[in-house]
Write a protein that holds these residues in place. Structure first.
Motif, mmCIF file in Angstrom:
data_model
loop_
_atom_site.group_PDB
_atom_site.id
_atom_site.type_symbol
_atom_site.label_atom_id
_atom_site.label_comp_id
_atom_site.label_asym_id
_atom_site.label_seq_id
_atom_site.Cartn_x
_atom_site.Cartn_y
_atom_site.Cartn_z
ATOM 1 N N TYR A 181 0.843 -1.177 0.000
ATOM 2 C CA TYR A 181 0.000 0.000 0.000
ATOM 3 C C TYR A 181 0.892 1.245 0.000
ATOM 4 O O TYR A 181 2.024 1.217 0.467
ATOM 5 N N GLN A 203 0.501 5.330 1.455
ATOM 6 C CA GLN A 203 -0.332 6.177 2.301
ATOM 7 C C GLN A 203 0.050 7.630 2.089
ATOM 8 O O GLN A 203 1.211 8.004 2.267
ATOM 9 N N GLY A 229 -4.886 12.476 3.365
ATOM 10 C CA GLY A 229 -6.204 12.614 2.761
ATOM 11 C C GLY A 229 -6.658 11.445 1.917
ATOM 12 O O GLY A 229 -7.777 11.447 1.408
ATOM 13 N N HIS A 230 -5.785 10.438 1.743
ATOM 14 C CA HIS A 230 -6.136 9.301 0.893
ATOM 15 C C HIS A 230 -6.159 7.980 1.627
ATOM 16 O O HIS A 230 -6.440 6.946 1.035
ATOM 17 N N GLY A 231 -5.859 7.950 2.881
ATOM 18 C CA GLY A 231 -5.829 6.677 3.588
ATOM 19 C C GLY A 231 -4.786 5.760 2.983
ATOM 20 O O GLY A 231 -3.724 6.194 2.521
ATOM 21 N N LEU A 232 -5.095 4.498 2.938
ATOM 22 C CA LEU A 232 -4.203 3.496 2.351
ATOM 23 C C LEU A 232 -4.766 3.060 1.007
ATOM 24 O O LEU A 232 -5.934 2.693 0.910
#
Lengths: 112, 118
Positions: B35, B37, B40-43
């Motif tokens: 992932y 990170q 503002g976009h999380g994972l």
């Protein structure tokens, strides 16, 4: 792509206050997880909920999965500075249990 | 402790250079994930693997490739790094059916790699 929206994005409260964080979607999820992440570390799993309407308690934290399995909430009672961190919800779409969709997170700061 | 390590933990590189990040697990889990990170976009899922030499693309796979020649190692390669790939990268493994029951699978994350592309 199934989206998960978290609110609020930022939350700053005083020690001892209660708070609720929301995780909402227009899509159904077969399960939903909550993670907490501290600076410089990876997310750590707090809880998994799988049944619509399910409520789980972890000490001062209460997690609820919506009846329709489209939303979830995290309630913290009497917040403490140690609760400070980024809270992430993650949902598994039906038929894709091994791929999680993450919300954008709620940054919680608990002031002493 | 799910026995996941990532290396390097921090890296600064120049635009256009290749970069490889390594994820190592000690518990023989079949599923592994990469992932990124960003604020503002999380994972967001880049790639994942469901076995040795078995990989598939995630949501944001453009500009990334992966390889898994051994169960314990999952490599993420940026063939030609760009500034937009500056991010924190997390590796995760997926355990077996969780204690919650049903088919809920739980992920466990490594400590992350902070990559800066200048």
């Amino acid at each position: 792509t199934q989206l998960l929206e978290q609110s609020p994005q930022f939350l700053s409260i005083q020690e001892g206050e209660n708070l609720t964080v929301y995780c909402n979607s227009s899509s159904v999820f077969s399960s939903l997880q909550w993670y907490r992440q501290e600076p410089g570390e990876g997310p750590v799993l707090l809880v998994t909920v799988v049944t619509g309407g399910e409520v789980k308690k972890l000490k001062r934290l209460t997690f609820q999965f919506g009846d329709a399995r489209k939303d979830s909430s995290l309630h913290i009672t009497a917040a403490q500075p140690g609760d400070t961190g980024l809270y992430l919800c993650a949902g598994a779409p039906p038929g894709s249990a091994r791929q999680l969709t993450f919300g954008s997170g709620t940054q919680l700061t608990v002031l002493p | 402790d799910a026995g996941i390590t990532q290396s390097p933990r921090h890296k600064v590189t120049e635009t256009g250079t290749p970069v490889t990040l390594r994820c190592h697990q000690t518990e023989n889990h079949r599923y592994m994930y990469w992932y990124r990170q960003d604020p503002g976009h999380g994972l967001r899922l880049i790639h994942y693997s469901y076995g040795v030499k078995d990989t598939d693309k995630g949501e944001v796979s453009d500009g990334y490739s992966v390889s898994r020649s051994k169960t314990e190692d999952f490599l993420l390669t940026l063939e030609s790094a760009t500034s937009s790939q500056t991010s924190v990268y997390f590796c995760a493994i997926m355990g077996g059916a969780g204690l919650a029951g049903g088919n809920a699978y739980e992920q466990y994350f490594g400590p992350g790699t902070r990559l800066t592309v200048t």
